[in-house]
Design a protein around this motif. Structure first.
Motif, PDB file in Angstrom:
ATOM      1  N   UNK A 191      30.635  24.829  38.860  1.00 60.37           N
ATOM      2  CA  UNK A 191      30.952  25.185  37.472  1.00 60.37           C
ATOM      3  C   UNK A 191      32.288  25.912  37.414  1.00 60.37           C
ATOM      4  N   UNK A 192      33.037  25.661  36.368  1.00 56.18           N
ATOM      5  CA  UNK A 192      34.391  26.200  36.269  1.00 56.18           C
ATOM      6  C   UNK A 192      34.401  27.723  36.276  1.00 56.18           C
ATOM      7  N   UNK A 193      33.404  28.336  35.630  1.00 56.22           N
ATOM      8  CA  UNK A 193      33.412  29.794  35.556  1.00 56.22           C
ATOM      9  C   UNK A 193      33.281  30.445  36.925  1.00 56.22           C
ATOM     10  N   UNK A 194      32.575  29.773  37.853  1.00 60.63           N
ATOM     11  CA  UNK A 194      32.407  30.345  39.191  1.00 60.63           C
ATOM     12  C   UNK A 194      33.705  30.314  39.990  1.00 60.63           C
ATOM     13  N   UNK A 195      34.693  29.557  39.526  1.00 61.90           N
ATOM     14  CA  UNK A 195      36.014  29.511  40.169  1.00 61.90           C
ATOM     15  C   UNK A 195      37.002  30.397  39.432  1.00 61.90           C
ATOM     16  N   UNK A 196      36.952  30.343  38.111  1.00 60.37           N
ATOM     17  CA  UNK A 196      37.909  31.108  37.316  1.00 60.37           C
ATOM     18  C   UNK A 196      37.662  32.610  37.444  1.00 60.37           C
ATOM     19  N   UNK A 197      36.401  33.029  37.440  1.00 53.58           N
ATOM     20  CA  UNK A 197      36.102  34.453  37.466  1.00 53.58           C
ATOM     21  C   UNK A 197      36.615  35.149  38.730  1.00 53.58           C
TER      22      UNK A 197
END
Length: 777
Positions: free
Chosen positions: A646-652
């Motif tokens: 998931x994108x949030x797990x990379x962006x955060x």
């Protein structure tokens, strides 16, 4: 796998001149008294450093500068509370570690002769349940083989296949067909040695009942059987494809290790005959029984979704519960408008389904592998005097050696550290069931059974599915009924660790979700035990609370320390000293488990990039507590292709690293060197973890894929058809006794079967190909 002809020349190993060079699975070495002394000193040092910080920093600031304003007082309370929670988790790790070292030192391995003498009666029966959902057939096959080769007098292995029974996707349909054939293929392969050894045992039993001495020809024949078994296992090992390190492990540590053990037994018997001390009748029969037990297993496959009368709730717990509720009965099937229903049989057979009852149940995840002596040693331990109230015995799983990626290796390192921690839990009677594998006493399951009526059907729950960590909650249920859980102090089970960031996110978010929901049940257990005169010890309560809630306070606490602009007067070098014993002990444990001591820094960075994942799991727990709705069970993907994250797990993690870089620049400007050092260390390790564990290329691909999915919405399929009358629903008319003419209804589970064929997590982003079959919901 080729069958080994009995007349082929057998390759023999000369054990007297050459020992096997095959590496054995790493067992924890027997610790010395000095190691135990240092382990105890680490606990004391951490506590003393915490007390010294409180006295020399917190109290001294109060005395020197007064109590200050309300904001400073609250800031001090929060800072001390966060440090205390992190220090408490460090102390609990060190306490459990010392308990594990003590158990490793005191453990004595039971000799083979004693094991065989214990099982000579042959009355022990075990049903192995392997729950599976959308697994690769190659993965399941290795698990089933490791279960089938367990040395048990009576063994039944059942694959609990939870895939939709009629998938429309051709890939899923082909995978399901291949998976359904696995049990029958394994049973057919085992039939060759099983028939041979059962016939030999029958002949020897009849002869030895009539004589006291064993003829030399009988020993020669027994040695031929052992050599044949070695050849059969060796041929199977040579025929195995070895595409990855898991297959290598299966061949080396299951097939060839078992062949080595049988070859060693044969050589030892041959040497005993040469020395004039051949085995007697009873010992010879024991050796024959060993061959029969190793190669005898009744294999079966069961699909609960074929039956409308069983629960179709999508999680591993209910997959297990559906079969556990059928054990000990015979059933007939009847086609109804709702689907196929199972009813208890009322007359003599044959019946549609008969499920034997066994006193022991072994649960085994479909991506785990058991070493050949797993059942033998754990079952022997459970049946020792004084262990009558042991409900669950297990060996917390270890990681496969030789992982090809750095992420999988570090994930495996944390798994091996948890093995040590869980061994320490048993030292203080605080064991938790680890769901990947466990040998369970059926009587204990009956004690914790809860029956409910849902949609007119009675549903039996032996393993609670209220949370996604069903094994943790069941541990509390078992202990509330006066049963014990035990970890056997050896490494006898291994399980896969996530090979990429996408699958790791699914696993760790599930682990972080549910512990807070179980804490009230633990508190009730403590009160019940206190009222019954068997109060829970402080150490047991502390270890259990830390196990269930430490992810929450460690995540929140670490974010507070790194992001909150607290007063610099609260800082002290003693804060660093509080963590030194913890990290030194972890580095020592990593070295003992076969990793580098410096991996302790990599694991710290690994945990930093997992902060947002853990926080997401905690928030889901709180959401369930407020809403009362169960969270879908998200299974860890086990596919050969990379799983999209998931994108949030990379962006955060990237945003956190940038924020720490900004705070570092600010602290350097203000010359707050201790805080600057702490921020610099965390920033460097976070960037290192993002680059080496997540990967720059995969991160870019997953984020861009998430953006594309954000902008492009798939077109909904148009429905067609008439709402008019389609004719007489004769099944409903015959079943319900109604002459109403209506469209034949679809079974309740049919829509779910179609929709979950390629399930996706609504919280995940990523392409359909790499996300296939991720969430079991």
């Amino acid at each position: 796998m080729p069958d080994a002809p009995a007349q082929q020349p057998v390759r023999r190993r000369q054990w007297g001149a050459e020992k096997s060079s095959r590496p054995r699975p790493r067992q924890h070495p027997r610790p010395s008294d000095l190691s135990l002394l240092l382990a105890g000193a680490a606990v004391v040092a951490t506590i003393l450093a915490g007390l010294a910080y409180f006295v020399l920093t917190v109290l001294r600031n109060r005395l020197d500068h007064g109590f200050g304003g309300f904001s400073y007082t609250m800031e001090t309370i929060l800072f001390v509370a966060v440090l205390s929670s992190l220090g408490f988790s460090s102390v609990m790790y060190l306490v459990a570690r010392r308990g594990a070292l003590r158990r490793f030192r005191d453990h004595e391995r039971v000799p083979r002769a004693a094991l065989e003498r214990h099982f000579a009666s042959g009355h022990q029966a075990v049903t192995t349940l392997v729950p599976s959902y959308a697994e690769e057939p190659d993965v399941i096959r290795l698990t089933l083989w490791s279960a089938a080769l367990q040395e048990v007098p009576s063994l039944r292995v059942v694959l609990l296949l939870d895939d939709p029974p009629n998938p429309s996707d051709p890939v899923a349909r082909e995978r399901l067909a291949a998976t359904r054939l696995l049990p029958s293929q394994i049973e057919a392969a085992l039939s060759v040695p099983r028939t041979r050894f059962e016939a030999a045992l029958f002949r020897r039993t009849a002869e030895f009942d009539q004589t006291v001495a064993v003829e030399p020809r009988d020993h020669v024949e027994m040695l031929e059987h052992y050599r044949w078994a070695v050849s059969w296992l060796t041929d199977m090992a040579e025929a195995e494809e070895r595409p990855d390190h898991v297959s290598d492990f299966f061949v080396e540590q299951v097939l060839l290790s078992l062949a080595d053990d049988l070859a060693l037994t044969a050589d030892a018997v041959e040497a005993a005959i040469a020395a004039g001390e051949p085995p007697g009748p009873h010992r010879t029969l024991d050796l024959y029984r060993r061959l029969v037990w190793i190669f005898s297993a009744d294999m079966d496959v069961f699909e609960r979704k074929k039956y409308a009368s069983l629960s179709h709730e999508s999680n591993k717990a209910m997959n297990l519960n559906a079969y556990l509720g059928l054990m000990g009965g015979s059933y007939d099937a009847e086609n109804t408008p709702e689907g196929v229903m199972l009813y208890p049989a009322s007359g003599p057979g044959p019946h549609t389904l008969s499920v034997p009852m066994t006193p022991y149940v072994l649960t085994l995840d479909a991506d785990s592998i058991l070493l050949p002596e797993y059942c033998l040693r754990l079952l022997h331990e459970m049946e020792q005097p004084g262990n009558e109230r042991v409900a669950v015995i297990q060996t917390p799983y270890s990681a496969y050696r030789g992982a090809p990626t750095r992420l999988e290796r570090l994930s495996g390192a944390t798994t091996d550290l948890q093995h040590i921690q869980h061994q320490g839990f048993t030292a203080y009677d605080a064991t938790f069931w680890v769901g990947a594998n466990a040998l369970i006493r059926r009587a204990a399951l009956e004690d914790i059974q809860v029956s409910t009526v849902e949609q007119g059907r009675r549903v039996h729950r032996y393993i609670q599915d209220r949370t996604v960590i069903e094994d943790t909650e069941s541990s509390i249920d078992i202990a509330m009924h006066g049963w014990r859980l035990v970890n056997y102090p050896e490494r006898l089970s291994y399980s896969a660790t996530p090979p990429d960031w996408g699958s790791l996110v699914v696993q760790r978010r599930r682990w972080a979700n549910g512990g807070l929901l179980i804490l009230p049940k633990l508190w009730r257990q403590a009160k019940i035990r206190k009222s019954s005169g068997l109060p829970m010890t402080f150490m047991e309560l502390a270890l259990r609370v830390n196990y269930m809630a430490s992810i929450t306070w460690a995540t929140v606490g670490l974010l507070f320390l790194l992001l909150f602009p607290y007063d610099q007067r609260l800082l002290s070098p003693l804060v660093v000293l509080m963590g030194v014993p913890y990290f030194l002990a972890m580095a020592s444990d990593l070295h003992t488990c076969g990793y580098k001591r410096t991996d302790v820094l990599r694991i710290y960075g690994f945990n930093l990039v997992l902060l947002s994942v853990n926080l997401s799991g905690v928030l889901k727990s709180l959401s369930q507590a407020l809403s009362g709705q169960k969270i879908p069970f998200a299974r860890t993907p086990k596919v050969r292709n990379r799983t999209a994250a998931p994108a949030w797990s990379i962006v955060m993690p990237i945003l956190v690293a940038l924020l720490w870089g900004f705070l570092l620049w600010r602290e350097v400007e203000h010359q707050n060197w201790l805080t600057a050092f702490f921020l610099a260390l965390n920033c460097v390790l976070t960037v290192y973890a993002i680059v080496t564990l997540i990967g720059v290329g995969p991160a870019v691909v997953d984020v861009l894929t998430a953006l594309l999915h954000w902008f492009f919405v798939p077109r909904k399929a148009e429905t067609s058809g008439s709402d008019g009358d389609d004719g007489l629903d004769w099944r409903s008319a015959l079943y319900h006794g109604s002459s109403e003419r209506r469209r034949p209804p679809r079974p309740r589970h049919a829509a779910a079967d179609v929709d979950t064929e390629t399930p996706t997590d609504p919280d995940r982003d990523g392409d359909r190909d790499t996300d296939r079959d991720e969430v079991h919901a």
